[in-house]
Design a protein around this motif. Structure first.
Motif, mmCIF file in Angstrom:
data_model
loop_
_atom_site.group_PDB
_atom_site.id
_atom_site.type_symbol
_atom_site.label_atom_id
_atom_site.label_comp_id
_atom_site.label_asym_id
_atom_site.label_seq_id
_atom_site.Cartn_x
_atom_site.Cartn_y
_atom_site.Cartn_z
ATOM 1 N N GLN A 8 -77.049 -5.049 10.756
ATOM 2 C CA GLN A 8 -77.101 -5.274 12.016
ATOM 3 C C GLN A 8 -76.855 -6.469 12.458
ATOM 4 O O GLN A 8 -76.553 -6.741 13.270
ATOM 5 C CB GLN A 8 -78.582 -4.651 12.887
ATOM 6 N N VAL A 15 -86.133 -6.097 28.787
ATOM 7 C CA VAL A 15 -85.758 -5.660 27.291
ATOM 8 C C VAL A 15 -87.028 -6.398 26.327
ATOM 9 O O VAL A 15 -87.730 -5.945 25.626
ATOM 10 C CB VAL A 15 -84.888 -4.930 27.076
ATOM 11 N N SER A 49 -91.963 -2.349 11.648
ATOM 12 C CA SER A 49 -91.852 -3.209 13.292
ATOM 13 C C SER A 49 -92.519 -4.031 12.450
ATOM 14 O O SER A 49 -90.654 -4.922 13.401
ATOM 15 C CB SER A 49 -92.612 -2.554 13.947
ATOM 16 N N TRP A 99 -84.495 -11.372 14.996
ATOM 17 C CA TRP A 99 -85.093 -10.463 15.530
ATOM 18 C C TRP A 99 -84.401 -9.486 16.520
ATOM 19 O O TRP A 99 -84.156 -8.401 16.106
ATOM 20 C CB TRP A 99 -86.292 -10.506 15.793
ATOM 21 N N GLN A 101 -81.643 -7.439 15.968
ATOM 22 C CA GLN A 101 -81.746 -6.203 15.146
ATOM 23 C C GLN A 101 -82.474 -4.887 16.161
ATOM 24 O O GLN A 101 -82.046 -3.909 16.286
ATOM 25 C CB GLN A 101 -83.230 -6.610 14.141
ATOM 26 N N ARG A 102 -82.496 -6.059 17.693
ATOM 27 C CA ARG A 102 -82.363 -5.126 18.774
ATOM 28 C C ARG A 102 -81.723 -5.514 20.174
ATOM 29 O O ARG A 102 -82.176 -4.819 20.737
ATOM 30 C CB ARG A 102 -83.686 -5.758 19.823
ATOM 31 N N ASN A 103 -80.647 -5.432 19.334
ATOM 32 C CA ASN A 103 -78.972 -5.371 20.253
ATOM 33 C C ASN A 103 -79.155 -6.294 21.186
ATOM 34 O O ASN A 103 -78.520 -6.259 22.396
ATOM 35 C CB ASN A 103 -78.953 -4.228 20.933
ATOM 36 N N ASP A 124 -89.141 4.721 14.643
ATOM 37 C CA ASP A 124 -87.859 4.926 14.376
ATOM 38 C C ASP A 124 -89.061 5.974 13.806
ATOM 39 O O ASP A 124 -88.021 7.141 13.495
ATOM 40 C CB ASP A 124 -88.024 3.571 12.917
ATOM 41 N N LEU A 178 -90.889 -5.944 24.907
ATOM 42 C CA LEU A 178 -90.327 -6.202 23.291
ATOM 43 C C LEU A 178 -91.617 -6.656 23.068
ATOM 44 O O LEU A 178 -92.513 -6.136 21.746
ATOM 45 C CB LEU A 178 -89.232 -6.710 22.430
#
Length: 467
Positions: A168, A55, A107, A12, A15-17, A357, A59
């Protein structure tokens, strides 16, 4: 998320950098329950960079808000009065829950925990061989089916979500920039393979009927008809091709096109071997139906893009993604499109969704369809939105553009459907590619729009600009 393992939390994050945080989260054994229990002080101890702290907390906050919203929605629906039930029909309520469920799926999706041998290959960042690719695809298909509660019919966006999550997490799988299309195609083929033996399932029969399958037609009869079609096509083969090496390649390509499971590597090789005769036919203005009869794989978006790349050394799909991502907000902010029906339709649909998205996808779709209006061109030569295609030159057919569950994109040439496409990005790329691949002159009434797109695709030093 509460039941996630440490590995799922790490996926997870990737996937969110936030891949830099993975080693620390593994070391501290942060699973899903621990992640949701983190407070400001804990996050500061775990994460060094302030930007990453912000960040991560954002999230977690968004997830908790979504969860509270879902619990509130469930409570409201459970205590709703009979009067409310009369206002909203069962069908509309079902549609509402279907859309909400799809957004939750979007999500919350996380890659499955792959078997040990697969994890070893991925950990070494080695490009998997054919058998290992099949193993990965099988696990992704099984995992998607679990998320879809047993359904074998994912929509295009759900395929995109899963393949994006895979690439990713493991960027080295994106081979030469074409990895997305290759993995997505393999995943779709796997679902087709799994669906094939299910002859009597109600959903299978509905889909067969929807896409033109005649009632009472068995797999055996369908195979016989396909075989007969191949024989007829072989008899219609031009005399100068018969008996040549090119003839053998063409026969193989036509037979392979009829199969469900195709050898795509060999398809690429044989399309390379036959490109000279194909380009000669196109330059001599051979009828399109004859070209497609000999080279049916040009109906596949991937092969259409590949042919464009062989001719121009440009990745049309990748360029189109970049164009729409950069220009979509600018296009939608222009005064000239403010009262356009497409923009009005977009604004009405944006109110129904909150997922980033989905909103981004809808805005890119609208920007794509509004391009001719921005340049003052004839939009009917670009896309027929919820209308019948009338143009002879390449044009898009678009149905329900802002319905994430029912949107349809197709490319038409000479008023015949060439191929169906997954989304607006692929559709726009296919439209531009078709003009070049089939050497079709651009109509004057759509010239400025295509000139703008081509100047960006070919990286012209002084590209055309939006008005």
């Amino acid at each position: 998320m509460e039941n996630w393992s440490v590995e799922q939390v790490c996926n997870w994050l990737k996937q969110r950098n936030l891949g830099e945080l993975v080693p620390k989260f593994r070391e501290e054994e942060v699973n899903g329950a621990a992640l949701l229990a983190l407070n400001d002080r804990m996050v500061q101890q775990l994460v060094k960079k302030i930007g990453h702290q912000a960040v991560l907390m954002d999230l977690i906050k968004k997830y908790k808000q979504q969860k509270r919203g879902l619990e509130s929605l469930t409570y409201c629906c459970g205590t709703a009065s009979q009067k409310f039930s009369e206002v909203i029909s069962g069908k509309n309520l079902k549609s509402f829950f279907s859309r909400y469920k799809m957004l939750q799926w979007t999500s919350s999706y996380a890659l499955p925990d792959f078997p040990y041998d697969v994890k070893c290959i991925l950990a070494e960042k080695k490009c998997p061989d054919h058998s290992m690719r099949i193993r990965i695809i099988e696990f992704l298909q099984a995992d998607m089916t679990k998320y879809l509660e047993g359904s074998l019919y994912p929509n295009s966006q759900q395929y995109n979500i899963v393949v994006n999550a895979l690439l990713q997490a493991y960027p080295f799988l994106d081979e030469d920039g074409n990895g997305f299309l290759l993995w997505k195609r393999a995943l779709k083929d796997r679902f087709k393979y799994v669906r094939r033996p299910i002859e009597d399932d109600e959903q299978v029969l509905r889909n067969k009927y929807k896409f033109g399958h005649r009632r009472g037609q068995t797999s055996k009869s369908s195979f016989a008809e396909n075989k007969l079609d191949v024989q007829v096509q072989e008899e219609e083969q031009p005399a100068y091709l018969k008996g040549s090496t090119v003839d053998l390649h063409i026969k193989w390509l036509k037979q392979e096109y009829m199969k469900t499971q195709r050898n795509w590597k060999e398809v690429d090789n044989r399309m390379n071997e036959t490109i000279e005769i194909r380009r000669k036919m196109i330059s001599n203005k051979a009828p399109l139906k004859d070209i497609l009869r000999l080279f049916p794989f040009l109906r596949c978006p991937y092969q259409l893009f590949r042919e464009f790349q062989l001719l121009t050394h440009m990745d049309i799909y990748k360029k189109t993604v970049e164009i729409l991502e950069v220009y979509s907000e600018n296009i939608l902010s222009l005064y000239v499109v403010r009262n356009n029906p497409i923009n009005i339709m977009l604004q009405e649909n944006l109110k129904q969704y909150g997922e980033d998205d989905v909103l981004k996808y809808m805005k890119m779709t609208a920007a794509c369809l509004l391009l001719p209006d921005v340049f003052g061109d004839d939009s009917s030569l670009f896309a027929a939105v919820n209308e019948e295609v009338k143009a002879v030159t390449p044009v898009l057919e678009v149905k329900n553009p802002f319905n994430v569950n029912a949107c349809v994109f197709a490319l038409y040439i000479e008023r015949e459907e060439l191929t169906q496409l997954d989304d607006c990005t692929m559709a726009l790329a296919a439209l531009v590619a078709a003009f070049h691949v089939f050497d079709i002159p651009c109509p004057e009434r759509i010239h400025r729009t295509l000139n703008f797109l081509e100047s960006l695709v070919f990286e012209v030093r002084n590209p055309a600009f939006l008005p």
